[in-house]
Each structure stands twice: as C-alpha cells, then as structure tokens.
Design a protein around this motif. Structure first.
Motif, mmCIF file in Angstrom:
data_model
loop_
_atom_site.group_PDB
_atom_site.id
_atom_site.type_symbol
_atom_site.label_atom_id
_atom_site.label_comp_id
_atom_site.label_asym_id
_atom_site.label_seq_id
_atom_site.Cartn_x
_atom_site.Cartn_y
_atom_site.Cartn_z
ATOM 1 N N ASP A 72 0.852 -1.186 0.000
ATOM 2 C CA ASP A 72 0.000 0.000 0.000
ATOM 3 C C ASP A 72 0.894 1.245 0.000
ATOM 4 O OD1 ASP A 72 -1.731 2.083 0.519
ATOM 5 O OD2 ASP A 72 -2.611 1.175 2.303
ATOM 6 N N MET A 73 0.781 2.087 -0.997
ATOM 7 C CA MET A 73 1.646 3.254 -1.124
ATOM 8 C C MET A 73 1.409 4.292 -0.029
ATOM 9 S SD MET A 73 3.663 2.550 -3.528
ATOM 10 C CE MET A 73 4.429 3.969 -4.249
ATOM 11 N N SER A 74 0.301 4.185 0.701
ATOM 12 C CA SER A 74 0.038 5.153 1.769
ATOM 13 C C SER A 74 0.995 4.985 2.948
ATOM 14 C CB SER A 74 -1.410 5.038 2.256
ATOM 15 O OG SER A 74 -1.600 3.822 2.945
ATOM 16 N N VAL A 75 1.684 3.863 3.035
ATOM 17 C CA VAL A 75 2.619 3.648 4.141
ATOM 18 C C VAL A 75 4.060 3.981 3.759
ATOM 19 C CG1 VAL A 75 1.168 1.906 5.230
ATOM 20 C CG2 VAL A 75 2.974 1.192 3.664
ATOM 21 N N ILE A 76 4.274 4.403 2.539
ATOM 22 C CA ILE A 76 5.611 4.801 2.125
ATOM 23 C C ILE A 76 6.027 6.004 2.963
ATOM 24 C CG2 ILE A 76 6.977 5.740 0.215
ATOM 25 C CD1 ILE A 76 6.249 2.785 -0.105
ATOM 26 N N ASN A 77 7.264 6.018 3.388
ATOM 27 C CA ASN A 77 7.823 7.095 4.204
ATOM 28 C C ASN A 77 7.203 7.119 5.594
ATOM 29 O OD1 ASN A 77 9.483 9.216 4.882
ATOM 30 N ND2 ASN A 77 8.209 10.760 3.929
ATOM 31 N N LYS A 78 6.718 6.002 6.091
ATOM 32 C CA LYS A 78 6.179 5.907 7.453
ATOM 33 C C LYS A 78 7.341 5.645 8.401
ATOM 34 C CE LYS A 78 2.490 5.548 10.096
ATOM 35 N NZ LYS A 78 1.535 6.588 10.273
ATOM 36 N N PHE A 79 7.389 6.389 9.482
ATOM 37 C CA PHE A 79 8.477 6.331 10.455
ATOM 38 C C PHE A 79 7.864 5.988 11.803
ATOM 39 C CE2 PHE A 79 11.280 8.178 13.589
ATOM 40 C CZ PHE A 79 12.557 8.123 13.053
ATOM 41 N N VAL A 80 8.178 4.821 12.357
ATOM 42 C CA VAL A 80 7.717 4.453 13.697
ATOM 43 C C VAL A 80 8.927 3.911 14.448
ATOM 44 C CG1 VAL A 80 6.177 2.999 15.071
ATOM 45 C CG2 VAL A 80 5.393 3.904 12.883
#
Length: 145
Positions: A11-19
């Motif tokens: 899912d491209m919406s989680v690209i660049n997600k930082f946790v």
C-alpha cells in the motif's frame, strides 16, 4: 528503472512511514520547545530533537516538529519531564510515528537557500522497554490499558 529490482507491491500510503522508539528532547538555547498557533488556528511545536534507539549503541538524530493535537500532547508531556542539568533540556522516552519531510528555507544572513530533512511527528505513544526478546510496557497504574 532498474530491471533487477522488483516493484513495491504494498500500500503506497505507508511509504515514508516512520515508527521508532527513542528520546525526545529540545534543541533550543533555553531548553524549551517553540510552540504556537498558526493563522489558521493549528497548534504547532518545533525546536525538538528525536534521538532514535539504534543497535549496538548507534543512534540517529532527527530535528522534529508536530501539529494539531499531537503538538499539544507533546508540549504537555515535555512540561512534566525533569530538566537534565548537563543539557539544560527535558528528555523523554517515547515512541513516535511520523514521516520524514524535506524542509527548505532562505538563510536570513547569507540569502542562501538551505535544505534539510525533518521528522514530522503524527503519533506519540509511551515507549515500551525491551524485556529479553520482546518489548513490554513497564507497569504503571496511571497508564490506561
């Protein structure tokens, strides 16, 4: 395009997600974060530094900011933290979610356009601690389950 690499199928919406888990502190001279409200009424906080936990004692540091309810939550949580006398700033163990963004500005002294990457914090949680091979939350009766 590199023919040796596969295309990302997620899912491209989680690209660049930082946790990540680490320490949140400030980078301002007086040790206090800069806070305010935009013309549109959005609360903001900056002057933050997130120091990400790393393996083998290695750490990464990110200049950070936050907006809306998260900005208010961070500001309140930092007020409760003791000031580290060596650094003259609060330090708080925390888990953050966010994204890395490019920041561009013009240096007022030189007129030169400058760039850096910043962490925009969009979620905050209590930081779990590592217990053997798993992360657990320390027992604390004041934390909701």
């Amino acid at each position: 395009m590199n023919k040796l690499l596969k295309n990302y199928q997620g899912d491209m919406s989680v690209i660049n997600k930082f946790v990540h888990i680490g320490v949140l502190t400030t980078v301002t001279e007086d040790g206090q974060p800069r806070t305010g409200v935009s013309d549109a009424g959005t609360p903001w906080i900056n002057g933050l530094n997130f120091i990400k936990d790393g393996t083998e004692g290695k750490k990464a540091s990110f200049i950070a900011s936050a907006f809306d309810d998260v900005a208010v939550e961070i500001a309140e949580a930092l007020k409760e933290q003791p000031i580290n006398e060596d650094y003259k700033a609060p330090f708080m163990r925390i888990q953050v979610g966010g994204r890395i963004e490019r920041n561009t500005w013009t240096d007022p002294e030189s007129g030169e356009v400058k760039y850096d990457n910043r962490l925009v914090i969009t979620d905050v949680w209590n930081a779990p601690v590592k217990d053997d091979a798993v992360y657990v939350y320390p027992s604390n009766e004041s934390n909701p389950s």
